[in-house]
Design an enzyme around this catalytic site. Structure first.
Site, PDB file in Angstrom:
ATOM      1  N   ARG A  49       0.935  -1.058  -0.016  1.00 10.91           N
ATOM      2  CA  ARG A  49      -0.069   0.035  -0.047  1.00 10.91           C
ATOM      3  C   ARG A  49       1.020   1.420   0.090  1.00 10.91           C
ATOM      4  NH1 ARG A  49       2.368   1.961   3.743  1.00 10.91           N
ATOM      5  NH2 ARG A  49       0.746   3.549   3.732  1.00 10.91           N
ATOM      6  N   GLY A  50       0.259   2.355  -0.136  1.00 17.28           N
ATOM      7  CA  GLY A  50       1.196   3.509  -0.003  1.00 17.28           C
ATOM      8  C   GLY A  50       1.052   3.901  -1.830  1.00 17.28           C
ATOM      9  N   ALA A  51       0.738   5.252  -2.166  1.00 20.60           N
ATOM     10  CA  ALA A  51       0.641   5.445  -3.712  1.00 20.60           C
ATOM     11  C   ALA A  51       1.901   5.100  -4.325  1.00 20.60           C
ATOM     12  CB  ALA A  51       0.240   6.867  -3.525  1.00 20.60           C
ATOM     13  N   ARG A  86      -7.149  -0.100  -7.068  1.00 15.25           N
ATOM     14  CA  ARG A  86      -7.589   0.683  -6.345  1.00 15.25           C
ATOM     15  C   ARG A  86      -7.684   2.105  -7.143  1.00 15.25           C
ATOM     16  NH1 ARG A  86      -4.193   1.089  -0.630  1.00 15.25           N
ATOM     17  NH2 ARG A  86      -6.287   2.212   0.127  1.00 15.25           N
ATOM     18  N   GLN A 188      -2.357   2.230   9.766  1.00 17.98           N
ATOM     19  CA  GLN A 188      -0.831   2.386   9.316  1.00 17.98           C
ATOM     20  C   GLN A 188      -0.101   3.227   9.909  1.00 17.98           C
ATOM     21  OE1 GLN A 188      -3.972   2.970   7.688  1.00 17.98           O
ATOM     22  NE2 GLN A 188      -3.957   2.432   5.546  1.00 17.98           N
ATOM     23  N   ASP A 229      -1.852  10.930  -2.316  1.00 19.77           N
ATOM     24  CA  ASP A 229      -2.233   9.864  -2.993  1.00 19.77           C
ATOM     25  C   ASP A 229      -2.826  10.279  -4.317  1.00 19.77           C
ATOM     26  OD1 ASP A 229      -2.747   8.466  -0.350  1.00 19.77           O
ATOM     27  OD2 ASP A 229      -2.724   6.823  -1.665  1.00 19.77           O
ATOM     28  N   ASN A 239      -5.485  12.421   0.483  1.00 23.22           N
ATOM     29  CA  ASN A 239      -4.655  11.600   1.377  1.00 23.22           C
ATOM     30  C   ASN A 239      -5.315  10.674   2.176  1.00 23.22           C
ATOM     31  OD1 ASN A 239      -1.873  10.822   2.288  1.00 23.22           O
ATOM     32  ND2 ASN A 239      -2.024  11.931   3.743  1.00 23.22           N
TER      33      ASN A 239
HETATM   34  O1  MRU Z   1      -4.380   3.148   2.030  1.00 25.14           O
HETATM   35  P1  MRU Z   1      -3.026   3.242   2.045  1.00 25.14           P
HETATM   36  O2  MRU Z   1      -2.316   2.772   3.314  1.00 25.14           O
HETATM   37  O3  MRU Z   1      -2.322   2.937   0.672  1.00 25.14           O
HETATM   38  O4  MRU Z   1      -2.970   4.790   2.191  1.00 25.14           O
HETATM   39  C1  MRU Z   1      -1.597   5.295   2.138  1.00 25.14           C
HETATM   40  C2  MRU Z   1      -1.634   7.034   2.165  1.00 25.14           C
HETATM   41  O5  MRU Z   1      -2.617   7.749   2.231  1.00 25.14           O
HETATM   42  C3  MRU Z   1      -0.313   7.611   2.155  1.00 25.14           C
HETATM   43  O6  MRU Z   1      -0.411   8.805   2.852  1.00 25.14           O
HETATM   44  C4  MRU Z   1       0.035   7.940   0.588  1.00 25.14           C
HETATM   45  O7  MRU Z   1      -0.242   6.994  -0.041  1.00 25.14           O
HETATM   46  C5  MRU Z   1       1.302   8.637   0.536  1.00 25.14           C
HETATM   47  S1  MRU Z   1       2.674   7.145   0.818  1.00 25.14           S
HETATM   48  C6  MRU Z   1       4.078   7.916   0.340  1.00 25.14           C
END
Ligand code: MRU
Length: 341
Positions: A49-51, A86, A188, A229, A239
């Site tokens: 996960r994480g963009a 996603r 997270q 994101d 985000n």
């Molecule tokens: O649902 P997630 O864990 O994928 O969400 C992650 C976030 O919102 C992060 O802040 C974003 O993706 C930036 S990660 C460098």
């Protein structure tokens, strides 16, 4: 010895090996993807996960898609399937589109396609290091910094964005302490950011999301740094859910809120945040955050579970990228950055 970063994924010649983030921090285990469907599920189920990391993972997905496809039509269908895993993080579409270009130009040459995926991974780490240098310059001596969700090495191919900025500033002796929001419902912040900060040896305190307002009001926070994101052309930023509330409180008490993200997170096709699709996730994430079957609410209660929210540009002090810091007015300055590129 203090850790510097994490290896979140690598290709072993046959399969993509991914650190399984659903199990952290208690169990450090790898998960494996050997075809397009495995990659789709790894992104959807949040093994990764994480963009930026979603983008890197999808890049390898395109390699599998090319390997499995009998013709270009089938390949393109599989690419769309990957993008649908996603909806909010634009890095996913950005990476698939970039991979698609190379794939089509090379007539689905698997070597070329794999090389491009490895390049996207390498460039992500470089971008994070560069944006962290810019971001660290915004952090004043002796700062206490707050972050939300996890925008660390675990959310990227390595080093991290928001946590990368904090880590760089800490290494320069400027960060006294970090507060990490636990980040409901997937936690997270509690599971991943706390884990990273401890491993980096950065003094950190975990707080329930609802405690941030009190700390901000009481002047305990000097700066807030979060990831993104998807960033619209006017600077509106999607985000993790809770970032918007944080931004309203930060603005009310004049605490700067910085967005740290690579350029691959800017959606140059979207004018403003109201056009960004917001993912709604399963109700069970709220009812059973640990997924252990022990519900924390009656099972028949109605649930609303948006995974992201939009922080309006007027609540954002600056956007930190690998090409420099973007200040308001974002609409002009994002365009300038794009034209410079
Ligand atoms: O649902 P997630 O864990 O994928 O969400 C992650 C976030 O919102 C992060 O802040 C974003 O993706 C930036 S990660 C460098």
């Amino acid at each position: 010895m203090r850790r510097e970063s994490f290896e979140t994924l690598y290709f072993d010649g046959k399969q993509l090996v991914m650190l399984d983030q659903r199990k952290l921090p208690n169990v450090s285990e790898y998960a494996y993807a050997a075809n397009t469907a495995d990659i789709y599920n790894a992104i959807k189920d949040m093994i990764v996960r994480g963009a930026p990391l979603i983008g890197c993972t999808a890049a390898y997905g395109v390699y599998f898609a090319a390997k499995e496809s009998k013709n270009e039509e089938e390949f393109l269908r599989k690419c769309d399937y990957l993008i649908s895993s996603r909806p909010t993080a634009v890095n996913l579409k950005w990476a698939v589109d970039r991979m698609k270009n190379v794939a089509i130009k090379s007539n689905l040459d698997l070597n070329e396609i794999l090389k491009e995926a490895e390049r996207i991974k390498k460039e992500d780490i470089e971008a994070n290091l560069n944006l962290s240098k810019y971001g660290a310059s915004l952090i004043k001596e002796n700062s206490t910094v707050l972050t939300h969700c996890n925008a660390g090495a675990l959310a990227t191919a390595g080093w991290g964005t928001a946590v990368g900025v904090i880590k760089m500033a800490y290494n320069q002796g400027k960060v006294k302490k970090v507060y990490a929001d636990e980040t409901r419902p997937r936690l997270q912040g509690a599971r991943l950011t706390s884990y990273e900060l401890i491993d980096y040896g950065i003094p950190a305190t975990l707080i329930p999301d609802s405690a941030a307002a009190v700390l901000i009001r009481d002047k305990k926070i000097d700066a807030i740094v979060v990831g993104a994101d998807r960033i619209a052309l006017n600077g509106d930023t999607a985000n993790k859910i809770g970032t918007f509330a944080l931004s309203v409180i930060a603005k009310a008490y004049s605490v700067p809120l910085y967005i740290a993200a690579p350029l691959s997170t800017i959606d140059f096709n979207i004018q403003s945040g109201d056009l960004i699709p917001i993912e709604e996730r399963d109700r069970m994430e709220v009812l059973d955050p640990q997924g252990c079957g022990d519900l924390i609410a009656p099972k028949n209660i109605d649930v609303f579970n948006p995974s992201f929210d939009i922080t309006p540009n007027e609540n954002i002090s600056a956007i930190i990228t690998e090409k420099g810091i973007i200040y308001p007015p974002f609409i002009e300055n994002i365009k300038k950055l794009k034209d410079r590129d």
